[in-house]
Design an enzyme around this catalytic site. Sequence first.
Site, PDB file in Angstrom:
ATOM      1  N   GLU A   1      -6.738   4.900   8.069  1.00  0.00           N
ATOM      2  CA  GLU A   1      -6.325   6.296   7.469  1.00  0.00           C
ATOM      3  C   GLU A   1      -7.698   6.811   7.160  1.00  0.00           C
ATOM      4  OE1 GLU A   1      -2.819   5.634   5.564  1.00  0.00           O
ATOM      5  OE2 GLU A   1      -1.933   5.032   7.240  1.00  0.00           O
TER       6      GLU A   1
ATOM      7  N   SER B   1       3.644  -1.900  10.384  1.00  0.00           N
ATOM      8  CA  SER B   1       5.196  -2.133  10.484  1.00  0.00           C
ATOM      9  C   SER B   1       5.812  -3.383  10.081  1.00  0.00           C
ATOM     10  CB  SER B   1       5.595  -1.626  11.877  1.00  0.00           C
ATOM     11  OG  SER B   1       5.147  -0.198  12.054  1.00  0.00           O
TER      12      SER B   1
ATOM     13  N   ASN C   1       1.024  -1.135  -0.007  1.00  0.00           N
ATOM     14  CA  ASN C   1       0.022  -0.076   0.051  1.00  0.00           C
ATOM     15  C   ASN C   1       0.706   1.240  -0.131  1.00  0.00           C
ATOM     16  OD1 ASN C   1      -1.855   2.218   0.604  1.00  0.00           O
ATOM     17  ND2 ASN C   1      -2.153   1.568   2.624  1.00  0.00           N
TER      18      ASN C   1
ATOM     19  N   HIS D   1      -9.483   1.120   5.334  1.00  0.00           N
ATOM     20  CA  HIS D   1      -8.297   1.438   5.734  1.00  0.00           C
ATOM     21  C   HIS D   1      -8.205   2.248   6.817  1.00  0.00           C
ATOM     22  CE1 HIS D   1      -3.828   2.580   6.513  1.00  0.00           C
ATOM     23  NE2 HIS D   1      -3.734   1.539   5.658  1.00  0.00           N
TER      24      HIS D   1
ATOM     25  N   LYS E   1      -0.005   4.033  -0.004  1.00  0.00           N
ATOM     26  CA  LYS E   1      -0.586   5.522   0.323  1.00  0.00           C
ATOM     27  C   LYS E   1      -0.469   6.647  -0.719  1.00  0.00           C
ATOM     28  CE  LYS E   1       0.464   3.583   4.816  1.00  0.00           C
ATOM     29  NZ  LYS E   1       0.412   3.766   6.210  1.00  0.00           N
TER      30      LYS E   1
ATOM     31  N   GLY F   1       2.755   2.285  10.695  1.00  0.00           N
ATOM     32  CA  GLY F   1       3.687   3.456  10.340  1.00  0.00           C
ATOM     33  C   GLY F   1       4.418   3.984  11.689  1.00  0.00           C
TER      34      GLY F   1
ATOM     35  N   GLU G   1      -5.156  -4.643  10.982  1.00  0.00           N
ATOM     36  CA  GLU G   1      -4.107  -3.716  11.036  1.00  0.00           C
ATOM     37  C   GLU G   1      -4.296  -2.602  12.477  1.00  0.00           C
ATOM     38  OE1 GLU G   1      -2.211  -2.671   6.950  1.00  0.00           O
ATOM     39  OE2 GLU G   1      -3.807  -1.361   7.381  1.00  0.00           O
TER      40      GLU G   1
HETATM   41  C1  PEP Z   1      -0.748   0.241   5.915  1.00  0.00           C
HETATM   42  O1  PEP Z   1      -0.358   1.137   5.118  1.00  0.00           O
HETATM   43  O2  PEP Z   1      -1.434  -0.526   5.823  1.00  0.00           O
HETATM   44  C2  PEP Z   1       0.475  -0.287   6.814  1.00  0.00           C
HETATM   45  C3  PEP Z   1       0.562  -1.223   7.490  1.00  0.00           C
HETATM   46  O3  PEP Z   1       1.653   0.749   6.990  1.00  0.00           O
HETATM   47  P1  PEP Z   1       3.028   0.372   7.514  1.00  0.00           P
HETATM   48  O4  PEP Z   1       3.648  -0.919   6.970  1.00  0.00           O
HETATM   49  O5  PEP Z   1       3.864   1.398   7.038  1.00  0.00           O
HETATM   50  O6  PEP Z   1       2.926   0.186   9.110  1.00  0.00           O
END
Ligand code: PEP
Length: 254
Positions: free
Chosen positions: A96, A213, A9, A94, A11, A172, A166
Amino acid sequence: MRKPFVAGNWKMHKTVEEARLLVAEMLAGLQAVAGVEKVLCPPFPALLPVAAMLMGTEIGLGAQNMHWEEEGAFTGEVSPRMVAEFARYVILGHSERRAYFGETDETVHRKVAAALKHDLVPIVCVGETLAEREAGATEAVITRQVRGALAGFPPETVAAMVLAYEPVWAIGTGKAATPEEANRVVKDHIRATLAEMFGAEAAQAVRVLYGGSVKPHNAADFFAQPDIDGALVGGASLKAASFVAIAEAAAAGL
Ligand code: PEP
C-alpha cells in the site's frame, strides 16, 4: 529452527481509545501463546499507549512505516528515532505504501538502513500485483524487490530481519494464495535470491512471513509450509479473537 512470527498490521484503523480496547481484549490470549514472536503494529498515534500496555509482556510493538531521515523539514513524516522510542519493529515497503505513496525499492532500501541504525527490526514486504503475476513476472518482481531492499547489508544483519511475501492481489481481498504457491515463491524466489546475495546460511536463517487474507481458518495451512515462518495479518488483526486464533495456530505448528 526459526521462531514463528505473527504480526498484526492494523493499517489506518483504530483511534487511541479503540486501540486500547482491542489490546485489552487480546492481551491475555496472546500472552498465553508460547514459542511465537507476536507483534502489534498500530497507527502512529496509538504507538505510545499500546507500548504502555505491552510493557512487561513479551509482545512486541511495531510501526507501519517511517521516514529514513533522523529529523528535519519533512512535514507529516515520522523519523526512525521517534519510532525507536517505543517500537522494536517497523513494517517497510508494504504494497500500500508502494502503490499509494510512491515508495520505491530505493526508498525501501534507505528505510531499511535507517531502521538498522536505530536497532529496529525491519519487516520488509515484497509481492507482485495481479497484472505482474498474470504477465508471468512474479519471479522478476520479487527478485528485484528483494535485491533493491537489501543489497549491501551484512549477511548476519539480513539473517536477523523479517521478510513478508505479500502478493498484492491477496491483500484484503479474501483471496489468499494457496499455501503451496506461497511457499514456492518464498523458497524459489525469496530464499534463493537471499542465498545468492548473502549465502545459504543467512537465507535459511531469515524469517519469511506470508501475508494476504490470512484468517483463523487458513493460517495453519500456511504455517505448515516449510519455508513460511508466520504471517503478517491485516484485517484479521483488527479483531482480538481472530488474531489470537492465528497466533495459536502458529504455536500449534511448533
Ligand atoms: C496486510 O495488511 O499486510 C495484509 C496482508 O492484509 P490482509 O490480511 O487484510 O490481507
